[in-house]
Design an enzyme around this catalytic site. Sequence first.
Site, short mmCIF file in Angstrom:
data_model
loop_
_atom_site.label_atom_id
_atom_site.label_comp_id
_atom_site.label_asym_id
_atom_site.label_seq_id
_atom_site.Cartn_x
_atom_site.Cartn_y
_atom_site.Cartn_z
N GLU A 237 43.28 44.16 31.43
CA GLU A 237 43.06 42.73 31.67
C GLU A 237 43.07 41.94 30.36
OE1 GLU A 237 43.18 41.02 34.29
OE2 GLU A 237 43.12 42.59 35.79
N TYR B 29 37.64 34.76 34.45
CA TYR B 29 38.68 35.48 35.19
C TYR B 29 38.56 36.99 34.93
CZ TYR B 29 42.84 38.02 36.02
OH TYR B 29 43.68 39.02 36.40
N ASP C 25 43.18 33.62 38.06
CA ASP C 25 44.12 33.47 36.95
C ASP C 25 45.13 32.37 37.33
OD1 ASP C 25 45.69 34.68 38.87
OD2 ASP C 25 46.63 36.09 37.49
#
Length: 363
Positions: free
Chosen positions: A33, A116, A134
């Site tokens: 991520e 996020y 996102d």
Amino acid sequence: MDFSARLLSWYEQNSRSLPWRESNDPYQIWISEVILQQTRIEQGKSYFYRFMEAFPDVNILAAASEDHVMRLWQGLGYYSRARHLHQSARYIVDHHRGRFPQTSAAWLKLKGVGHYTAAAIASIAFNEAVPALDGNALRILARLFAVNESIDSAKGKSVLYELALMVLPEDRPGDFNQAMMDFGSVVCKPVSPQCKACIFQSDCEALRKNAVQDYPVRKTKKPVKTRFFNYFFLYRQEAGEEMAFFVKRRTGNDIWRHMYEFPLLETAIETTTHELADHQAVKQLLNNNNTFNSVHRIKHRLTHQLIVARFFPVRLSRDEQDRLIGTYRCVNREAFEGMAKPRLIERFCNQFIEQYSTVNDKQ
Ligand code: SF4
């Protein structure tokens, strides 16, 4: 409409096969991520593999040197991501005996982890029912519900978050969040969305209004700032000796912090070579002795900056080399290869450094 059921059914048929999706390991999900925060998936994959090979778990990442981490990150940009990843790994090891946080609120406390990322990790690895918004998810929701608030504004984000909460299934939040990412990349794309093949075409408000291109609504873009970097490639080359040159680590709260570059003078405008040679800092750097008459120019784009870089090679005498040792670090090509540096410096090395590696008395 049963939004989540339709989306999950689409996901079961169309999910992308990605290396970090092969397990629910929070470490791998966290690393992926962070890499993907500003990076395309295809480019991110090779960095993910490199990272996993070098730092297969959080203890090994925490024990690594910052230089090693930065070196592996080189070329990805947004280097604060790597620094924060490393600092957070140390924090997890030192303060939580290597155990990962289990909720998005706890992840949010780590450096470099925003809303996020925290939601993505907590939902995928720990099944927390929290939406991970996102750019893809924001765009899908903004179009589906024709949200007229800007997705960059606090109000817009709050409206979209509430909508996401409404459609998020409690039993499969991780799959749902990943499905949104995939659906936004493949179907509801920023440009040329595939509305004719979309599973939501009969319910999509933006499509019904024939105004898909108007969503998501955005505030005006941040302007690109142009900066002028004058680098001095100060090198020493003598017959029978390996070329050596000077570099310095960047400090301060600016781009490329802690990475290595050549001695630099930034100017507000692009000066003439004559004006540059007259600059006090340059006179001091070159001890009034050296002249520079060749120059290499590279334009380098960052998201909000355009760097217009000029590189002035200056061949040093032995005395000049000795004078600079202490202020700058003297390295050869092999040593510099292993040091973390901005992509711009790497571009200079790839394109031009070879010509200074051999003795040429005309230089
Ligand atoms: Fe996106 Fe078009 Fe589907 Fe609406 S119909 S969700 S705009 S792809």
